[in-house]
Scaffold this motif. Structure first.
Motif, short mmCIF file in Angstrom:
data_model
loop_
_atom_site.label_atom_id
_atom_site.label_comp_id
_atom_site.label_asym_id
_atom_site.label_seq_id
_atom_site.Cartn_x
_atom_site.Cartn_y
_atom_site.Cartn_z
N VAL A 1 11.60 -10.23 -23.26
CA VAL A 1 11.43 -10.02 -21.82
C VAL A 1 11.41 -11.35 -21.07
O VAL A 1 11.47 -11.37 -19.85
N ARG A 2 11.35 -12.46 -21.82
CA ARG A 2 11.32 -13.75 -21.12
C ARG A 2 12.64 -14.04 -20.43
O ARG A 2 13.71 -13.65 -20.90
N ASN A 3 12.56 -14.73 -19.32
CA ASN A 3 13.68 -15.07 -18.41
C ASN A 3 14.84 -14.08 -18.44
O ASN A 3 15.93 -14.34 -18.92
N LEU A 4 14.57 -12.89 -17.86
CA LEU A 4 15.62 -11.90 -17.66
C LEU A 4 16.49 -12.35 -16.48
O LEU A 4 15.98 -12.93 -15.52
N LYS A 5 17.78 -12.05 -16.58
CA LYS A 5 18.70 -12.47 -15.50
C LYS A 5 19.37 -11.25 -14.90
O LYS A 5 19.42 -10.18 -15.51
N LEU A 6 19.89 -11.42 -13.67
CA LEU A 6 20.56 -10.32 -13.01
C LEU A 6 21.86 -9.98 -13.74
O LEU A 6 22.18 -8.81 -13.96
N VAL A 7 22.59 -11.03 -14.13
CA VAL A 7 23.77 -10.82 -14.97
C VAL A 7 23.30 -10.97 -16.41
O VAL A 7 22.92 -12.06 -16.83
N PRO A 8 23.27 -9.87 -17.18
CA PRO A 8 22.62 -9.93 -18.49
C PRO A 8 23.36 -10.82 -19.49
O PRO A 8 24.59 -10.84 -19.52
N THR A 9 22.57 -11.54 -20.27
CA THR A 9 23.13 -12.25 -21.42
C THR A 9 23.34 -11.23 -22.54
O THR A 9 23.07 -10.04 -22.36
N ARG A 10 23.81 -11.71 -23.70
CA ARG A 10 24.09 -10.76 -24.77
C ARG A 10 22.82 -10.06 -25.26
O ARG A 10 22.79 -8.86 -25.46
N ILE B 1 3.97 -7.13 -29.53
CA ILE B 1 3.73 -8.05 -28.42
C ILE B 1 4.65 -9.25 -28.53
O ILE B 1 5.24 -9.72 -27.55
N LEU B 2 4.83 -9.73 -29.77
CA LEU B 2 5.73 -10.87 -30.00
C LEU B 2 7.16 -10.50 -29.59
O LEU B 2 7.83 -11.28 -28.89
N LEU B 3 7.61 -9.30 -29.98
CA LEU B 3 8.96 -8.86 -29.60
C LEU B 3 9.09 -8.81 -28.10
O LEU B 3 10.10 -9.22 -27.53
#
Lengths: 72, 226
Positions: free
Chosen positions: B49-58, B42-44
């Motif tokens: 999954v927090r603040n997912l963006k359309l243009v992915p970060t690394r 759950i921690l992972l």
């Protein structure tokens, strides 16, 4: 106690079959990969499945041995 | 004599604590470790999954590659009709992987307890048969027992019980076998010697068994859906 231990040992002999089976399967897989290196992924998948199924007889032997040790 | 006694002590699943209700409900150690794994997963989830963006970060790109790989792997086995089962299979895979690896941090692997593997196997066989019923309808499912020839039907019925038994025993036996050998090694040679063996029995074997359990469940489902 000693006879019980002997029985458990005999039950674990089922590992011989699994060892021979996995050996044959792996030799076939290395042969196949040497002939067709591009099919490595598929061969690996099938080999792992075959090994898991062949290994289960050995595992049954182990479980029977443990049951013998515990129950008798 | 002390060696065999020590080994016997390791083999039985211990009770972690007892809930003082209805005359005491014993809680097994495997259940407590499973709670720990649940909290970890759950921690992972919360972290990744927090603040997912359309243009992915690394970070997000790594996760997307991993999830995409898992989906591709199962899609290759199950095909389009089995898409809905992929999240369950992946979840069981994550749980099994973490619980098999939990021996590394000094916990007892929950899969060493036969009740855990039996529960997982029952869940798997229910899902396997359900996938067959859902694909073919109840009549078609009953009919599929008489394929390819009718007199083989008893064997097909027997297979319904043998499959979960072998799934359960394979996982349990492998983890238990590895655990026993590791404990024996730690008694005989406690320094440095167990390290290479630990890599094989804790890491490699655990991950292989995770793969095999999930893979076999998927293959059995595919077989029933064909």
């Amino acid at each position: 106690m000693s006879l019980v231990a002997l029985g458990a040992g005999i039950a674990v002999l089922s590992g011989i079959g699994a060892g021979i089976g996995i050996g044959i399967a792996t030799s076939g897989a290395t042969d196949a990969i040497a002939r067709q290196p591009e099919a490595t992924g598929e061969i690996n998948k099938t080999l792992l499945l075959g090994c898991a199924l062949a290994e289960s007889t050995a595992i049954y032997g182990l479980v029977v041995a443990i049951i013998i040790m515990f129950v008798l | 004599m002390s060696l065999s006694e020590k080994l016997m002590e390791e083999l039985v699943s211990k009770t972690a604590f007892t809930i003082p209700l209805f005359g005491g409900i014993p809680v097994q150690e495997s259940v407590v470790v499973t709670w720990g794994i649940m909290a970890f997963v759950i921690l992972l989830c919360l972290i990744f999954v927090r603040n997912l963006k359309l243009v992915p970060t690394r970070k997000q790109a790594c996760i997307e590659t991993a999830v995409g790989g898992v989906y591709r792997f199962f899609h290759g086995i199950l095909g389009d009709e089995g898409k809905g089962y992929i999240p369950y299979l992946a979840t069981v895979g994550i749980y099994l992987g973490l619980s098999n690896l939990s021996g590394l941090v000094g916990l007892t692997p929950p899969t060493k307890d036969i009740n855990v593997t039996a529960g997982l196997a029952v869940m798997s066989i229910v899902l396997i048969e359900y996938s067959g019923i859902r694909k073919k309808g109840f009549k078609g499912f009953i009919k599929s027992f008489t394929e390819p020839v009718p007199f083989i039907a008893p064997l097909n019925v027997l297979e319904v019980f043998i499959r979960p038994l072998s799934l359960c025993m394979r996982l349990f036996g492998n983890i238990l076998g590895g655990f026993v050998i590791m404990e024996l090694l730690k008694i005989v040679a406690p320094i440095l010697v167990p390290i290479p063996f630990s890599f094989y029995f804790d890491v490699f074997d655990g991950l292989i068994q995770m793969y095999v359990f999930v893979f076999l469940t998927a293959i059995f489902m595919k077989e029933l859906m064909d």
